[in-house]
Design a protein around this motif. Structure first.
Motif, PDB file in Angstrom:
ATOM      1  N   LYS A 101       0.828  -1.205   0.000  1.00 37.57           N
ATOM      2  CA  LYS A 101       0.000   0.000   0.000  1.00 37.57           C
ATOM      3  C   LYS A 101       0.863   1.257   0.000  1.00 37.57           C
ATOM      4  O   LYS A 101       0.551   2.245  -0.686  1.00 37.57           O
ATOM      5  N   PHE A 102       1.943   1.232   0.772  1.00 34.68           N
ATOM      6  CA  PHE A 102       2.847   2.382   0.785  1.00 34.68           C
ATOM      7  C   PHE A 102       3.422   2.614  -0.608  1.00 34.68           C
ATOM      8  O   PHE A 102       3.443   3.742  -1.114  1.00 34.68           O
ATOM      9  N   THR A 103       3.918   1.553  -1.224  1.00 34.72           N
ATOM     10  CA  THR A 103       4.533   1.675  -2.549  1.00 34.72           C
ATOM     11  C   THR A 103       3.539   2.214  -3.567  1.00 34.72           C
ATOM     12  O   THR A 103       3.879   3.064  -4.400  1.00 34.72           O
ATOM     13  N   GLN A 104       2.314   1.750  -3.495  1.00 39.87           N
ATOM     14  CA  GLN A 104       1.284   2.231  -4.418  1.00 39.87           C
ATOM     15  C   GLN A 104       1.071   3.732  -4.246  1.00 39.87           C
ATOM     16  O   GLN A 104       0.960   4.479  -5.224  1.00 39.87           O
ATOM     17  N   ARG A 105       1.034   4.203  -3.015  1.00 42.62           N
ATOM     18  CA  ARG A 105       0.824   5.621  -2.753  1.00 42.62           C
ATOM     19  C   ARG A 105       2.059   6.442  -3.128  1.00 42.62           C
ATOM     20  O   ARG A 105       1.940   7.555  -3.657  1.00 42.62           O
ATOM     21  N   ALA A 106       3.237   5.899  -2.867  1.00 37.55           N
ATOM     22  CA  ALA A 106       4.468   6.614  -3.224  1.00 37.55           C
ATOM     23  C   ALA A 106       4.604   6.737  -4.736  1.00 37.55           C
ATOM     24  O   ALA A 106       5.108   7.752  -5.244  1.00 37.55           O
ATOM     25  N   ASN A 107       4.143   5.735  -5.460  1.00 39.12           N
ATOM     26  CA  ASN A 107       4.232   5.779  -6.921  1.00 39.12           C
ATOM     27  C   ASN A 107       3.419   6.926  -7.512  1.00 39.12           C
ATOM     28  O   ASN A 107       3.760   7.444  -8.580  1.00 39.12           O
ATOM     29  N   VAL A 108       2.360   7.303  -6.842  1.00 36.89           N
ATOM     30  CA  VAL A 108       1.574   8.455  -7.309  1.00 36.89           C
ATOM     31  C   VAL A 108       2.454   9.701  -7.328  1.00 36.89           C
ATOM     32  O   VAL A 108       2.469  10.462  -8.301  1.00 36.89           O
ATOM     33  N   LEU A 109       3.219   9.895  -6.258  1.00 32.33           N
ATOM     34  CA  LEU A 109       4.108  11.061  -6.179  1.00 32.33           C
ATOM     35  C   LEU A 109       5.244  10.939  -7.178  1.00 32.33           C
ATOM     36  O   LEU A 109       5.627  11.924  -7.828  1.00 32.33           O
ATOM     37  N   SER A 110       5.801   9.745  -7.330  1.00 28.09           N
ATOM     38  CA  SER A 110       6.884   9.530  -8.287  1.00 28.09           C
ATOM     39  C   SER A 110       6.440   9.878  -9.699  1.00 28.09           C
ATOM     40  O   SER A 110       7.149  10.555 -10.447  1.00 28.09           O
ATOM     41  N   ASN A 111       5.247   9.435 -10.066  1.00 28.42           N
ATOM     42  CA  ASN A 111       4.735   9.709 -11.410  1.00 28.42           C
ATOM     43  C   ASN A 111       4.448  11.189 -11.615  1.00 28.42           C
ATOM     44  O   ASN A 111       4.660  11.725 -12.708  1.00 28.42           O
ATOM     45  N   GLN A 112       3.969  11.835 -10.571  1.00 23.97           N
ATOM     46  CA  GLN A 112       3.731  13.281 -10.666  1.00 23.97           C
ATOM     47  C   GLN A 112       5.019  14.012 -11.031  1.00 23.97           C
ATOM     48  O   GLN A 112       5.061  14.820 -11.966  1.00 23.97           O
ATOM     49  N   PHE A 113       6.070  13.737 -10.284  1.00 20.19           N
ATOM     50  CA  PHE A 113       7.319  14.467 -10.493  1.00 20.19           C
ATOM     51  C   PHE A 113       7.993  14.079 -11.804  1.00 20.19           C
ATOM     52  O   PHE A 113       8.665  14.905 -12.418  1.00 20.19           O
ATOM     53  N   SER A 114       7.822  12.853 -12.234  1.00 21.26           N
ATOM     54  CA  SER A 114       8.415  12.436 -13.509  1.00 21.26           C
ATOM     55  C   SER A 114       7.797  13.183 -14.691  1.00 21.26           C
ATOM     56  O   SER A 114       8.389  13.234 -15.773  1.00 21.26           O
ATOM     57  N   SER A 115       6.638  13.771 -14.493  1.00 14.45           N
ATOM     58  CA  SER A 115       5.981  14.512 -15.575  1.00 14.45           C
ATOM     59  C   SER A 115       6.437  15.968 -15.645  1.00 14.45           C
ATOM     60  O   SER A 115       6.130  16.665 -16.617  1.00 14.45           O
ATOM     61  N   TYR A 116       7.194  16.424 -14.644  1.00 14.19           N
ATOM     62  CA  TYR A 116       7.602  17.832 -14.596  1.00 14.19           C
ATOM     63  C   TYR A 116       8.852  18.051 -15.451  1.00 14.19           C
ATOM     64  O   TYR A 116       9.859  17.354 -15.286  1.00 14.19           O
TER      65      TYR A 116
END
Length: 682
Positions: free
Chosen positions: A549-564
């Protein structure tokens, strides 16, 4: 070398100017402009670009100086620091002091380093004994011997031994190896085919050619050697792991018995190398990236001795370039401009003090804290840490996605986080460091040997929990997972030009509690830090379900920043920066939770035209006030686990509900994310 600490920013050599207490007496009115309102660019909609809104007016009116790669708090404060340190050095150097005293070391270092005439006259003579050792290499065995001898005096090359805590037994100092050997800042520079990266590789060959020619080699031969060195390093880079892959502590931990090191590479004489660098006795070595050392062993035999000799000559010269004639330093500055964007070289006195900090920053720190950080300030910020700890405790208890068993272990770890505030309780012993007023070069050699021995002598001993990895005068902070501690140097609590009674709680909680204290505390529970237990050991303490569950939630942030997109075609590496981005988001949430307990928040009165909540977020944005050159931005994106400052503001805030309410962020605004797309971790 592994990243065993997580830092608010990668700048280390900084100093304090003003100590800022947390809370303002609202009856005391400051005659100065409001610390927040004076920076605001009202032409920008805060719901579209909060960083530019909060800091834009200042950035527009404060161009980057020619000798800086960026300009903001991370440069202003260190420059004020350097001025203070210059005064200390000049004052100490005026008189004689007892041999071996702190004052003698500081004064003599300054005098020797300031003797530019003597340095120019000596030329490369100080290098000659070491160049002769390199020239005498006649086979692979003597090559490795010389590499080890140079290693013991601070000249790193393709083999990188060091002593640090065992990630799985944090009470013990162990011998370790990490990928190393590259002259460019990061492996990607060897492979990217964009015009900037190609230009950097061409300039690197030119720089190596210049340095080898200055050492006396024929220009055409130097050019050929430079091309070969680039090829050698490219092979080492191929075997080096990417920046994001270095952040997995389990995947970078391989423990070998010394007798089994030949399984990694039979081409390296491991025991002989360890004997030369001073390793007396050890039965095991932890290797971060075994494949790198397999390739190193191959390269030791596949590349010519002439190429390796020139590689070592170049590394040797760069280690001591500060104490060589100015032509060497100018050549390196011209090359490094490609990474920094600075158009002018820093003046000599600033370069001297930067080196002095590396040599004996804690000695300077002892002088500093006597003048600039008192006991009441230390107590004030210790209390602020506890307020943030309480905020995180409440958040953990109220998580709806974590099981009770994992929660209890998380709470236990949080309760055991050790806080270090201001300055060390026990100072390092510099009595073995010999500094004279005669030779800048020899002082740097002595310092490198001192620090090498200091590190090696830890081997097999219990970890000294009192030791600090930063100086009190450092405008920075860090979390160390192996010690489960946050370290907050005195200089972390600065807003230049403002005194205690000129700052309200909103500013303090946004600027200090969120961006520094909350950030560092969250590092204990980011994607990497969460894998260490309360005692600092790399040990699974999560249920598999909670971890997923942690990894799933952290991936949301990772994907956000990868788009910047940071600049041009250079995007932020969301995987490499994930830990820092989690810490930024956590810091904002914890800082705001703690701020809501203050009288200022509860009263709800405006200051400078802004509500308490608005001032909190503006205070957070102030902590990342900086304008950066394009060259520096590109380098940061490729080499740094921290996102550029603008994205350290806008990135976390798009995930914070209170920010939406404070600045009326709605669908259609650039900083709007639907509720379902926001990262929810801690």
């Amino acid at each position: 070398m592994p990243q065993i600490i997580f830092m608010r920013n990668l700048n280390f050599i900084l100093f304090i100017t003003v100590i800022i207490a947390a809370s303002c007496n609202q009856d005391k009115k400051s005659a100065k402009p409001d610390v927040l309102a004076k920076n605001i660019d009202s032409t920008v909609n805060p719901a579209d670009d909060f960083f530019d809104y909060a800091n834009g007016y200042w950035i527009k009116n404060n161009p980057i100086p020619a000798d800086e790669s960026a300009w903001g708090l991370f440069q202003i404060i260190p420059n004020e620091t350097l001025q203070r340190l210059r005064s200390i050095n000049e004052e100490v150097a005026k008189s004689s002091h007892s041999d071996g005293s702190s004052e003698q070391k500081i004064g003599d270092f300054w005098k020797a380093a300031s003797d530019s005439t003597g340095i120019e006259k000596a030329g490369i003579e100080p290098l000659q004994p070491y160049l002769a050792k390199i020239t005498a290499i006649n086979d692979v065995a003597s090559l490795q011997n010389t590499m080890a001898q140079l290693d013991a005096m601070g000249v790193g090359s393709a083999i990188g031994f060091f002593v640090a805590q065992d990630a799985k037994n944090s009470a013990l100092e162990t011998l370790q190896l990490w990928q190393t050997g590259l002259g460019l800042p990061e492996r990607e520079f060897y492979f990217k085919m964009d015009s900037t990266s190609v230009a950097i590789r061409n300039a690197y060959v030119k720089n190596i050619t210049q340095i080898l020619t200055l050492l006396g080699a024929d220009a055409s031969k130097s050019r050929a050697s430079a091309v070969n060195i680039l090829a050698l390093e490219t092979d080492l880079a191929k075997a080096s792991r990417k920046l994001e892959d270095l952040r997995d502590p389990y995947a970078n931990y391989y423990k070998y018995a010394v007798t089994d090191l030949n399984k990694v590479s039979p081409k390296i004489n491991w025991v002989n190398y360890m004997n030369i660098i001073g390793v007396k006795s050890t039965d095991s070595v932890i290797i971060g990236q075994p494949e790198y050392y397999k390739e190193t062993g191959i390269a030791l035999n596949s590349y010519s001795l002439d190429t390796w000799k020139d590689y070592l000559r170049y590394r040797l010269t760069n280690e001591f370039v500060a104490a060589l004639p100015d032509t060497f330093g100018k050549a390196n500055f011209e090359f490094n401009k490609l990474f920094s964007g600075a158009t002018e070289r820093k003046p000599r006195w600033k370069r001297i003090i930067s080196n002095e900090q590396n040599v004996m920053g804690e000695l300077l720190g002892q002088i500093y804290v006597k003048e600039y950080f008192n006991d009441s300030a230390k107590a004030r910020y210790s209390t602020l840490v506890e307020n943030i700890r309480t905020a995180l405790k409440n958040r953990i208890q109220n998580l709806d996605w974590m099981s009770d068993s994992t929660k209890q272990k998380a709470l236990s770890k949080l309760a055991q986080v050790n806080k270090k505030v201001g300055y060390p309780d026990k100072w390092k012993d510099f009595s073995a460091l010999k500094i004279t007023g005669d030779s800048y070069f020899q002082n740097l050699v002595n310092a490198d040997i001192f620090w090498h021995n200091y590190n090696i002598n830890k081997l097999g001993k219990p970890v000294d929990k009192t030791e600090w990895g930063m100086y009190p005068q450092t405008y920075n902070a860090y979390y160390d997972p192996s010690n489960n501690e946050i370290v907050l140097p005195a200089a972390a609590f600065i807003i230049p030009g403002y005194n205690d009674n000129e700052l309200d709680d909103a500013v303090v909680y946004g600027y200090m509690a969120a961006s520094t204290i909350g950030h560092e505390l969250t590092h204990g529970f980011d994607d990497e830090g969460r894998q260490y237990d309360a005692q600092g050991n790399l040990k699974g303490w999560w249920t598999p379900e909670d971890s997923a569950k942690f990894t799933q939630r952290a991936n949301v942030l990772s994907n956000q920043f990868s788009s910047y997109v940071a600049i041009d075609t250079f995007k932020i590496n969301g995987k490499a920066t994930l830990g820092e981005n989690i810490a930024d988001l956590g810091g904002v949430l914890l800082g705001f939770d703690a701020f809501k307990q203050t009288d200022e928040y509860k009263k709800g009165e405006k200051i400078g035209g802004y509500t308490p909540t608005q001032r909190f977020f503006l205070g957070y944005a102030l902590s990342w006030l900086e304008n950066e050159r394009p060259q520096s931005l590109r380098t940061q994106v490729l080499t740094d686990v921290h996102s550029p400052e603008k994205f350290r503001v806008n990135g976390p805030l798009v995930n914070v509900d209170a920010f939406y309410e404070a600045f009326n962020v709605k669908q259609g605004n650039k900083m709007y994310l639907p509720d379902s797309a926001r990262a929810r971790i801690w």
